[in-house]
Design a protein around this motif. Structure first.
Motif, PDB file in Angstrom:
ATOM      1  N   ASP A  42       0.828  -1.206   0.000  1.00 48.66           N
ATOM      2  CA  ASP A  42       0.000   0.000   0.000  1.00 48.66           C
ATOM      3  C   ASP A  42       0.861   1.254   0.000  1.00 48.66           C
ATOM      4  OD1 ASP A  42       0.679  -0.907   2.701  1.00 48.66           O
ATOM      5  OD2 ASP A  42      -0.446   0.839   3.380  1.00 48.66           O
ATOM      6  N   ARG A  43       2.039   1.187   0.646  1.00 45.43           N
ATOM      7  CA  ARG A  43       2.935   2.351   0.692  1.00 45.43           C
ATOM      8  C   ARG A  43       3.583   2.589  -0.669  1.00 45.43           C
ATOM      9  NH1 ARG A  43       1.023   5.644   2.998  1.00 45.43           N
ATOM     10  NH2 ARG A  43      -0.744   4.261   2.638  1.00 45.43           N
ATOM     11  N   GLU A  79      -6.270  -4.222  -2.221  1.00 46.41           N
ATOM     12  CA  GLU A  79      -7.502  -4.971  -2.485  1.00 46.41           C
ATOM     13  C   GLU A  79      -8.704  -4.037  -2.587  1.00 46.41           C
ATOM     14  OE1 GLU A  79      -7.418  -8.056  -3.297  1.00 46.41           O
ATOM     15  OE2 GLU A  79      -5.275  -8.227  -2.871  1.00 46.41           O
ATOM     16  N   LYS A  80      -8.754  -3.028  -1.722  1.00 46.19           N
ATOM     17  CA  LYS A  80      -9.868  -2.085  -1.785  1.00 46.19           C
ATOM     18  C   LYS A  80      -9.842  -1.289  -3.089  1.00 46.19           C
ATOM     19  CE  LYS A  80     -10.453  -1.561   3.213  1.00 46.19           C
ATOM     20  NZ  LYS A  80     -10.341  -0.636   4.370  1.00 46.19           N
ATOM     21  N   MET A  81      -8.638  -0.917  -3.530  1.00 45.48           N
ATOM     22  CA  MET A  81      -8.540  -0.163  -4.781  1.00 45.48           C
ATOM     23  C   MET A  81      -9.097  -0.957  -5.958  1.00 45.48           C
ATOM     24  SD  MET A  81      -7.218   2.744  -3.852  1.00 45.48           S
ATOM     25  CE  MET A  81      -8.311   2.416  -2.464  1.00 45.48           C
ATOM     26  N   ASN A 111      -2.198   1.290 -11.270  1.00 44.08           N
ATOM     27  CA  ASN A 111      -0.969   0.894 -10.587  1.00 44.08           C
ATOM     28  C   ASN A 111      -1.242  -0.090  -9.450  1.00 44.08           C
ATOM     29  OD1 ASN A 111       0.812   2.333 -12.237  1.00 44.08           O
ATOM     30  ND2 ASN A 111       0.436   4.228 -11.123  1.00 44.08           N
ATOM     31  N   ALA A 112      -2.439  -0.028  -8.876  1.00 46.25           N
ATOM     32  CA  ALA A 112      -2.822  -1.052  -7.898  1.00 46.25           C
ATOM     33  C   ALA A 112      -2.869  -2.421  -8.565  1.00 46.25           C
ATOM     34  CB  ALA A 112      -4.180  -0.708  -7.285  1.00 46.25           C
ATOM     35  N   GLN A 113      -3.383  -2.475  -9.794  1.00 42.60           N
ATOM     36  CA  GLN A 113      -3.425  -3.742 -10.533  1.00 42.60           C
ATOM     37  C   GLN A 113      -2.020  -4.245 -10.828  1.00 42.60           C
ATOM     38  OE1 GLN A 113      -6.503  -5.452 -11.514  1.00 42.60           O
ATOM     39  NE2 GLN A 113      -4.885  -7.008 -11.517  1.00 42.60           N
ATOM     40  N   MET A 114      -1.122  -3.345 -11.239  1.00 41.95           N
ATOM     41  CA  MET A 114       0.258  -3.751 -11.485  1.00 41.95           C
ATOM     42  C   MET A 114       0.883  -4.335 -10.219  1.00 41.95           C
ATOM     43  SD  MET A 114       3.648  -1.408 -12.266  1.00 41.95           S
ATOM     44  CE  MET A 114       3.532  -0.682 -10.611  1.00 41.95           C
TER      45      MET A 114
END
Length: 228
Positions: A42-43, A79-81, A111-114
């Motif tokens: 997350d960071r 996961e939330k993203m 970028n969360a998916q990446m």
């Protein structure tokens, strides 16, 4: 001029910055691989997002609003993203507490998916970054540019530096120096230029025993308009 030995570059930087002790106090220290690997994914998403938003705008303005970003985007929990629908992203992009820029907001789910995809293969995105060899740091830059959203140019490298990954930065002063030495003679971001730059930094690292980030800083301090 030809590529200098690192000792020459260091001596000039020290003279410009008021001596070796003053110069050393300015240098960054990268994290160990274990420390890097311990950073939450997350960071990493938060750091990439902050650098994306800082592109083309005052960095301090973004920093001042960043607590609101953390709230609006649920602490950048990966996961939330991935569960947020498109229409909600559009609503979040209009939130007055953040910088309202839909295209930049939409880099967050991309970028969360990446990060999620990398974590499935390597245990965590942080471990993937930690294990990437610094003698091919341009390969990591290339990966971020190809698989991430708006992580090309200096955004990916600056994020890596901020997070503690050992990397050089092609700042204006560093790029100018590399051109003077004939290491770069075309586009800065071409594979030819990046490969030649990596090879030069690897040679300076072998000569000096220093991390890439310090070599990069010392080069920048040795030239340009930054004399004390």
């Amino acid at each position: 001029m030809a590529r200098e030995r690192f000792a020459q570059i260091y001596a000039r930087a020290a003279e410009r910055k008021g001596g070796e002790a003053a110069l050393e106090a300015m240098l960054a220290t990268p994290l160990s691989n274990d420390a890097l690997a311990a950073i939450g994914d997350d960071r990493w998403l938060a750091a990439f997002s902050q650098k994306v938003f800082q592109s083309g705008i005052s960095w301090q303005v973004v920093r001042n609003k960043w607590p609101n970003f953390e709230t609006v985007f649920f602490g950048f929990d990966i996961e939330k993203m991935l569960l947020i629908p498109d229409d909600m992203w559009e609503r979040k992009a209009t939130d007055p507490g953040i910088i309202r820029h839909l295209a930049k907001v939409m880099t967050i789910p991309a970028n969360a998916q990446m990060i999620h995809d990398v974590a499935r293969q390597h245990g965590s995105f942080a471990r993937f970054v930690a294990d990437w060899p610094s003698n091919d740091i341009i390969g990591l830059w290339r990966y971020l540019k190809k698989h991430g959203a708006r992580l090309g140019g200096n955004i990916g490298p600056y994020t890596l530096r901020v997070m503690g990954k050992d990397t050089f930065i092609l700042s204006q002063d560093t790029e100018s120096y590399l051109r003077q030495c004939g290491i770069i003679d075309g586009g800065r971001d071409t594979q030819k230029s990046l490969k030649a730059t990596q090879e030069a930094f690897n040679a300076w690292q072998e000569e000096s025993g220093r991390p890439l980030c310090q070599i990069s800083q010392i080069i920048a301090f040795s030239c340009g308009d930054n004399r004390l």
